[in-house]
Design a protein around this motif. Structure first.
Motif, PDB file in Angstrom:
ATOM      1  N   THR A   1       0.868  -1.169   0.000  1.00 53.41           N
ATOM      2  CA  THR A   1       0.000   0.000   0.000  1.00 53.41           C
ATOM      3  C   THR A   1       0.905   1.220   0.000  1.00 53.41           C
ATOM      4  OG1 THR A   1      -1.753  -1.126   1.229  1.00 53.41           O
ATOM      5  CG2 THR A   1      -1.781   1.283   1.249  1.00 53.41           C
TER       6      THR A   1
ATOM      7  N   GLU B   1      -6.797   5.751   1.698  1.00 52.90           N
ATOM      8  CA  GLU B   1      -5.449   5.891   2.248  1.00 52.90           C
ATOM      9  C   GLU B   1      -4.378   6.010   1.174  1.00 52.90           C
ATOM     10  OE1 GLU B   1      -7.483   3.211   3.231  1.00 52.90           O
ATOM     11  OE2 GLU B   1      -8.253   4.447   4.861  1.00 52.90           O
ATOM     12  N   GLY B   2      -4.612   5.398   0.024  1.00 52.44           N
ATOM     13  CA  GLY B   2      -3.601   5.402  -1.019  1.00 52.44           C
ATOM     14  C   GLY B   2      -3.896   4.389  -2.096  1.00 52.44           C
TER      15      GLY B   2
ATOM     16  N   VAL C   1       2.852   9.045  -2.765  1.00 47.31           N
ATOM     17  CA  VAL C   1       2.687   9.081  -4.221  1.00 47.31           C
ATOM     18  C   VAL C   1       2.647  10.530  -4.700  1.00 47.31           C
ATOM     19  CG1 VAL C   1       1.165   8.443  -6.140  1.00 47.31           C
ATOM     20  CG2 VAL C   1       1.580   6.813  -4.283  1.00 47.31           C
ATOM     21  N   HIS C   2       1.932  11.378  -3.971  1.00 46.17           N
ATOM     22  CA  HIS C   2       1.885  12.796  -4.339  1.00 46.17           C
ATOM     23  C   HIS C   2       3.276  13.422  -4.227  1.00 46.17           C
ATOM     24  CE1 HIS C   2       0.313  16.817  -4.882  1.00 46.17           C
ATOM     25  NE2 HIS C   2       0.949  17.192  -3.788  1.00 46.17           N
TER      26      HIS C   2
ATOM     27  N   PRO D   1       0.971   5.080   0.445  1.00 45.79           N
ATOM     28  CA  PRO D   1       0.130   6.180   0.933  1.00 45.79           C
ATOM     29  C   PRO D   1       0.005   7.296  -0.102  1.00 45.79           C
ATOM     30  CG  PRO D   1       1.793   5.564   2.558  1.00 45.79           C
ATOM     31  CD  PRO D   1       2.132   4.845   1.287  1.00 45.79           C
ATOM     32  N   ARG D   2      -1.149   7.953  -0.106  1.00 45.54           N
ATOM     33  CA  ARG D   2      -1.392   9.052  -1.038  1.00 45.54           C
ATOM     34  C   ARG D   2      -0.314  10.127  -0.942  1.00 45.54           C
ATOM     35  NH1 ARG D   2      -5.838   9.247  -3.832  1.00 45.54           N
ATOM     36  NH2 ARG D   2      -7.582   7.981  -3.176  1.00 45.54           N
TER      37      ARG D   2
ATOM     38  N   GLU E   1      -7.412   1.870  -5.779  1.00 44.12           N
ATOM     39  CA  GLU E   1      -7.252   3.172  -5.131  1.00 44.12           C
ATOM     40  C   GLU E   1      -8.187   3.211  -3.934  1.00 44.12           C
ATOM     41  OE1 GLU E   1      -7.159   7.907  -6.251  1.00 44.12           O
ATOM     42  OE2 GLU E   1      -7.606   6.441  -7.813  1.00 44.12           O
TER      43      GLU E   1
END
Length: 190
Positions: free
Chosen positions: A35, A70-71, A41-42, A37-38, A67
């Motif tokens: 997983t 959380e991410g 990735v951002h 996390p958003r 998606e």
């Protein structure tokens, strides 16, 4: 890790998708589940990730991508058995994300950021420079040799690299400017 990615991803896989795949490989558990996390990735600043995930799915490198709030959850097709434990890989993932988003390389494209991380993994920490076969380096980045050379020129232009040149015909040699964060050993070599 770069050898693993070069062997398991088609050459057409974009540098941005390779940076995403690198994070997946380094952060997955022993069964290949991960997983991201958003925020991570951002923070990688890869642009829209939908097409990047699709490249990994099309390559059959990842089995599924979901998606969530959380991410992004994914299941890699290779559970990566035999790789170092999860804790060292997590440290390496943090190092790779920090290096690919560092202030000196942040404005460069994904190809330059990927090449920067890859060159750092092949740098002698005590000396602040490195040398390796240019064709091997290009393959590890999923680039043609001319693309790698253009990318190293971009790294020079951004001041990320201090120098870069050919030695012994096919070996590429590079050095980093004198900056303390660049002197840390790469955990990707472990």
């Amino acid at each position: 890790m770069f050898s693993l990615l070069a062997a398991s991803l088609p050459p057409s896989t974009s540098p941005a998708a390779r940076l995403l795949a690198l994070q997946c490989v380094l952060r997955c558990d022993q069964s290949g589940c991960v997983t991201l996390p958003r925020g991570l990735v951002h923070g990688l600043d890869l642009g829209p990730t939908g097409p990047l995930w699709q490249q990994l799915l099309d390559a059959r490198w990842a089995h599924t991508v979901t998606e969530t709030r959380e991410g992004f959850q994914t299941q890699l097709n290779d559970p990566l058995t035999g790789l170092p434990g999860r804790r060292p890989r997590a440290r390496a993932a943090h190092w790779a994300s920090a290096q690919s988003a560092g202030t000196s390389v942040r404005d460069a494209g994904a190809a330059a950021r990927l090449a920067s991380v890859m060159l750092l993994t092949h740098t002698e920490p005590a000396l602040g420079n490195g040398a390796a076969d240019s064709h091997m380096l290009a393959r590890m980045c999923g680039m043609a040799l001319y693309e790698l050379l253009a990318t190293t020129r971009e790294l020079l232009d951004y001041g990320v690299l201090e120098s870069c040149s050919f030695i012994s015909g096919e070996d590429l040699m590079w050095s980093w400017p004198d900056a303390p964060p660049r002197r840390k050993a790469s955990p990707l070599n472990a």
